[in-house]
Design a protein around this motif. Structure first.
Motif, PDB file in Angstrom:
ATOM      1  N   GLY A  64       0.775  -1.224   0.000  1.00 38.60           N
ATOM      2  CA  GLY A  64       0.000   0.000   0.000  1.00 38.60           C
ATOM      3  C   GLY A  64       0.806   1.273   0.000  1.00 38.60           C
ATOM      4  N   HIS A  65       2.113   1.205   0.172  1.00 35.23           N
ATOM      5  CA  HIS A  65       2.922   2.419   0.175  1.00 35.23           C
ATOM      6  C   HIS A  65       3.009   3.021  -1.230  1.00 35.23           C
ATOM      7  N   ARG A  66       3.096   4.329  -1.273  1.00 33.97           N
ATOM      8  CA  ARG A  66       3.275   5.075  -2.518  1.00 33.97           C
ATOM      9  C   ARG A  66       4.709   5.589  -2.555  1.00 33.97           C
ATOM     10  N   ALA A  86       1.331   0.415  -3.434  1.00 31.49           N
ATOM     11  CA  ALA A  86       0.183   0.900  -4.199  1.00 31.49           C
ATOM     12  C   ALA A  86       0.623   1.471  -5.532  1.00 31.49           C
TER      13      ALA A  86
END
Length: 415
Positions: A64-66, A86
């Protein structure tokens, strides 16, 4: 080894970026800067020279990290995909690196199996690779990237044919390593024999007996006393002086010896593909050692499934961030780009990082010298928004198998 720094001196829209050009053209320093920029206008790094396992540990990378990262050879960006982020925005100003990143992504998306990806991106002497490109990869590429790899060079071969031989012997880094092997051979040392060692003890013995004495040879000391000698490592003129100050001998030969000793002796050869590229000029065979993280079979499915989460941009880090909304980025990977920047560029970059950083965001970067490049150079307003994880940074720097950097640094956005 330094990577392509977006704020460095690359050709974009027909004009040389001025970030690196901090001295008058006819001055000695100005000449060095322009020579450095010229060398970096072609393919530089077919393989990125930062350890992705250290990167992911330092970032505490999770699903989920950008992420925003500099592209370079693209290996680390692909490794990050194994953690199911993500999104990943890749930036680079070098068009050759842009094409290489897009090719590697397309290889994962389009080739039938993991073995085909390894054959294309890691094997040497495989004439079938360019045929696999034509059949599977080329249709998955955008028009500009497909044309790049199909273009014929002065020798009449298509660019993609380099994968039929060994792409890792090309580019500025590949030529630099080749030059190092030639100099060693002229002094009676065959560096490829390091690949015959079977233990850390044998690795150290080979280094102490065969490699270390090279740094005391007059020619090597003379050569490493010149800034241009390290352009192939991506060390810009601005950083040479700081490295030389660590040696206090008018030559950075002792510094290079220390870092090569780490590469050669601190990690089992079987587990260090950076050492294989440096000493054997290739990746190991399955019975010899392990491949880069992104080419390991256990990560293949995740990388293939997540490849569409990557967007590759021909832009600078600061430019890309300026178009992002506040608080929308979780992880920033600057490689060693800041080694090339002046104070104005550093503050502009970190102003955008601070604006776009989500709560708990992390920035990681490396430096040619040991100390963090931003300390004492950022405005207090910007610097006070970040916590430096000095102890964790030092611990992970010791684990970096690429071994060539002086420092690895982690900063966390304060609440």
């Amino acid at each position: 080894m330094a990577e392509i720094a977006p704020e460095a001196s690359f050709l974009k829209n027909g004009k040389l970026k001025t970030a690196l050009l901090q001295h008058k053209a006819l001055s000695k320093s100005g000449f060095s800067e322009r020579m450095f920029g010229l060398l970096f206008s072609g393919l530089v790094y077919p393989q990125i020279w930062e350890d992705p396992d250290v990167d992911m540990a330092g970032m505490e990378l999770a699903a989920g990290h950008r992420i925003i990262t500099i592209g370079s050879g693209g290996c680390n960006m692909l490794a990050y995909l194994s953690r199911h982020p993500a999104s990943i925005d890749v930036v680079d100003l070098n068009p050759h690196h842009i094409a290489l990143n897009r090719l590697k992504l397309a290889a994962f998306r389009s080739l039938p199996a993991h073995a085909d990806v390894v054959r294309l991106l890691a094997a040497e002497g495989r004439a079938s690779n360019s045929k696999a490109f034509d059949t599977f990869v080329a249709p998955a590429l955008d028009t500009a990237t497909r044309r790049y790899w199909q273009k014929r060079t002065l020798n009449g071969r298509r660019r993609i044919s380099v994968f039929d031989r060994n792409i890792y012997r090309t580019g500025l880094l590949g030529r630099f390593i080749a030059a190092g092997h030639l100099i060693a051979r002229l002094h009676g040392v065959d560096l490829t024999e390091m690949a015959k060692t079977r233990s850390l003890r044998e690795q150290r013995q080979f280094f102490e007996d065969r490699i270390a004495p090279l740094f005391d040879r007059p020619f090597v000391r003379w050569l490493t006393g010149r800034k241009s000698s390290l352009f192939g490592l991506g060390i810009p003129p601005q950083q040479y002086d700081e490295l030389a100050s660590l040696a206090d001998e008018g030559s950075i030969a002792p510094v290079l010896r220390q870092r090569l000793e780490k590469l050669a002796c601190h990690f089992p050869l079987r587990d260090n593909y950076f050492a294989w590229q440096a000493f054997a000029r290739r990746y190991p065979q399955p019975h010899e050692g392990t491949l880069p993280t992104y080419l390991k079979p256990e990560h293949y499915r995740a990388i293939r499934d997540n490849a569409d989460r990557v967007t590759v941009h021909h832009a600078t880090f600061t430019e890309l961030l300026s178009g992002k909304q506040a608080g929308t980025v979780d992880r920033y990977v600057l490689l060693d780009a800041q080694d090339w920047m002046n104070d104005r560029q550093l503050n502009e970059l970190w102003a955008e990082i601070s604006r776009t950083a989500a709560a708990g965001a992390r920035v990681i970067f490396r430096t040619a010298a040991e100390r963090s490049i931003i300390e004492g150079r950022l405005s207090p307003t910007i610097r006070d928004q970040w916590t430096y994880l000095e102890g964790r940074s030092q611990d992970l720097n010791l684990q970096d198998r690429s071994a060539i950097y002086g420092g690895f640094h982690i900063y966390v956005k304060k609440a």
